[in-house]
Design an enzyme around this catalytic site. Sequence first.
Site, mmCIF file in Angstrom:
data_model
loop_
_atom_site.group_PDB
_atom_site.id
_atom_site.type_symbol
_atom_site.label_atom_id
_atom_site.label_comp_id
_atom_site.label_asym_id
_atom_site.label_seq_id
_atom_site.Cartn_x
_atom_site.Cartn_y
_atom_site.Cartn_z
ATOM 1 N N GLN A 22 0.809 -1.225 0.000
ATOM 2 C CA GLN A 22 0.000 0.000 0.000
ATOM 3 C C GLN A 22 0.844 1.278 0.000
ATOM 4 O O GLN A 22 0.343 2.331 -0.370
ATOM 5 C CB GLN A 22 -0.956 -0.013 1.203
ATOM 6 C CG GLN A 22 -2.010 -1.108 1.051
ATOM 7 C CD GLN A 22 -2.918 -1.200 2.262
ATOM 8 O OE1 GLN A 22 -2.592 -1.866 3.240
ATOM 9 N NE2 GLN A 22 -4.066 -0.557 2.197
ATOM 10 N N HIS A 122 0.812 -9.357 4.433
ATOM 11 C CA HIS A 122 -0.324 -8.427 4.416
ATOM 12 C C HIS A 122 -0.915 -8.440 3.003
ATOM 13 O O HIS A 122 -0.664 -7.560 2.182
ATOM 14 C CB HIS A 122 0.129 -7.022 4.827
ATOM 15 C CG HIS A 122 -0.997 -6.099 5.194
ATOM 16 N ND1 HIS A 122 -1.080 -5.449 6.406
ATOM 17 C CD2 HIS A 122 -2.093 -5.697 4.505
ATOM 18 C CE1 HIS A 122 -2.164 -4.698 6.451
ATOM 19 N NE2 HIS A 122 -2.797 -4.832 5.294
ATOM 20 N N ASN A 172 -2.097 -10.789 8.367
ATOM 21 C CA ASN A 172 -3.054 -9.702 8.507
ATOM 22 C C ASN A 172 -4.394 -10.101 7.897
ATOM 23 O O ASN A 172 -4.478 -10.322 6.670
ATOM 24 C CB ASN A 172 -2.556 -8.439 7.788
ATOM 25 C CG ASN A 172 -3.566 -7.305 7.887
ATOM 26 O OD1 ASN A 172 -3.730 -6.708 8.943
ATOM 27 N ND2 ASN A 172 -4.290 -7.037 6.801
ATOM 28 N N GLU A 173 -5.421 -10.242 8.696
ATOM 29 C CA GLU A 173 -6.802 -10.458 8.241
ATOM 30 C C GLU A 173 -6.929 -11.564 7.188
ATOM 31 O O GLU A 173 -7.726 -11.458 6.257
ATOM 32 C CB GLU A 173 -7.360 -9.164 7.639
ATOM 33 C CG GLU A 173 -7.340 -7.982 8.578
ATOM 34 C CD GLU A 173 -7.994 -6.735 7.970
ATOM 35 O OE1 GLU A 173 -8.267 -6.728 6.762
ATOM 36 O OE2 GLU A 173 -8.246 -5.781 8.718
HETATM 37 C C1 FCB Z 1 -7.875 -3.312 6.463
HETATM 38 C C2 FCB Z 1 -6.542 -3.661 5.837
HETATM 39 C C3 FCB Z 1 -5.672 -2.463 5.540
HETATM 40 C C4 FCB Z 1 -6.471 -1.291 5.040
HETATM 41 C C5 FCB Z 1 -7.656 -1.012 5.939
HETATM 42 C C6 FCB Z 1 -8.483 0.174 5.542
HETATM 43 O O1 FCB Z 1 -8.795 -4.314 6.182
HETATM 44 O O2 FCB Z 1 -5.807 -4.509 6.684
HETATM 45 O O3 FCB Z 1 -4.683 -2.872 4.631
HETATM 46 O O4 FCB Z 1 -6.830 -1.485 3.731
HETATM 47 O O5 FCB Z 1 -8.470 -2.137 5.990
#
Ligand code: FCB
Length: 414
Positions: A22, A122, A172-173
């Site tokens: 990002q 990520h 991450n997520e």
């Molecule tokens: C989350 C992500 C991050 C960013 C935010 C707004 O889901 O981890 O990279 O995009 O949202």
Amino acid sequence: MATETLKFPDGFKWGSATSAHQVEGGNYNDWSSQCRDCSRVEPKFRKPCIPCAGKACDSYNRYEEDFDIAQKLNHNIHRFSIEWSRIEPEEGKFDEKEMEHYKRLIDALRERGIEPMVTLWHFTNPVWFAEKGGWLNHKAPEYFTRYVKYVVDNFHDRHSMSVMPKLWITFNEAASVWAGFSYLNGQWPPQHKNIFKYIKVRKNFIKAQALAYREIKKVYKDTSHNVAVGLVESNVYSAQGNRWYEKTIGKFYNYQRNLYFWDKALPYYDFLGLNYYHVDRRVPGNYRVLPKQGWMPEMNWEIYPEGICHVLKDLSKFKKPIYITENGIADGTDKLRDKFIKEHLRWIWQAIQDGVDVRGYLYWSLLDNFEWAHGFAPKFGLVEIDYATLERKIRPSAYEYARICETNSMIYDL
Ligand code: FCB
């Protein structure tokens, strides 16, 4: 107006977060290899179009300038991610020069008195990995762990103990967001829409978490370094209905959306990283219980600061420390950001008073950046980026937040 000073626990960490794809610019991975200029795509073919990050914020080259700003804003922790495709651009071939880059970046944070929090994955994958089926490949957990081992070995061997990162994040997520966008609704690469693949990918992440966790702990076992490995997931405030069948659906949905990965991987992480942004209305009957809340127009998200308190209390059942690894608002006007941060902090503070072990707050994001399928339109940054000149400009709300970081407390208007 009456005010109250809310004091946070001693040693509470304050900072912000970014991720490699990002902000860095110039990455070659499964996202950039499939992206195109969506503004030039015929509207009927536009969706789902994967936009390109291009040079993003050029933070790969300008990280010192970015960290100078973080230091000026009194941040004492910074979360960033290592780009797997830079470290292992070809299968099994590791790029030492890129490793050196991330070491310099960590040194640069430390020199500024900022604790690094290092995310190992990520959302983006090397192209060779994607070509092998990515997270559907049964060997994916091993491939990922080989990369993780290379990274942690490198810090272990060559850095003096004081500069080795202490706070690591594996994923991450991965289960709560990425698997859904990539394998269920087809928005993100590899743009599949298949529930069986979605289930398989989520299971593979659990295996990878166990393997990578053991590997990191093995590498560091002979040190008294107290390395902590966290697992980051996104949690929504899942608004619930109040009829029995709505509650049953709500419970199931909440588990699958919010808790699945943390629950399944419970022995294999030391702390939870919570990313919290908005309310989710998928459970029937929820409007009867929670009326419509405020709005974040740049993302079309419904804002509910109190929700973070409920989520935190729910997560305390895992009995591990929690960092808020992301929370933020896309707001190019900067009119809503200060309030957004303070309202959320007020509810985080409440959760701490109620006994939840929260260790830090990292605002998303330090900079405006590339917001995945939304491209560059949403402006989450404490710092505005002029994408033509790449000039950084600190927003007024960033100085408000800086005061909270400096004093470890917040003056809240009652
Ligand atoms: C989350 C992500 C991050 C960013 C935010 C707004 O889901 O981890 O990279 O995009 O949202």
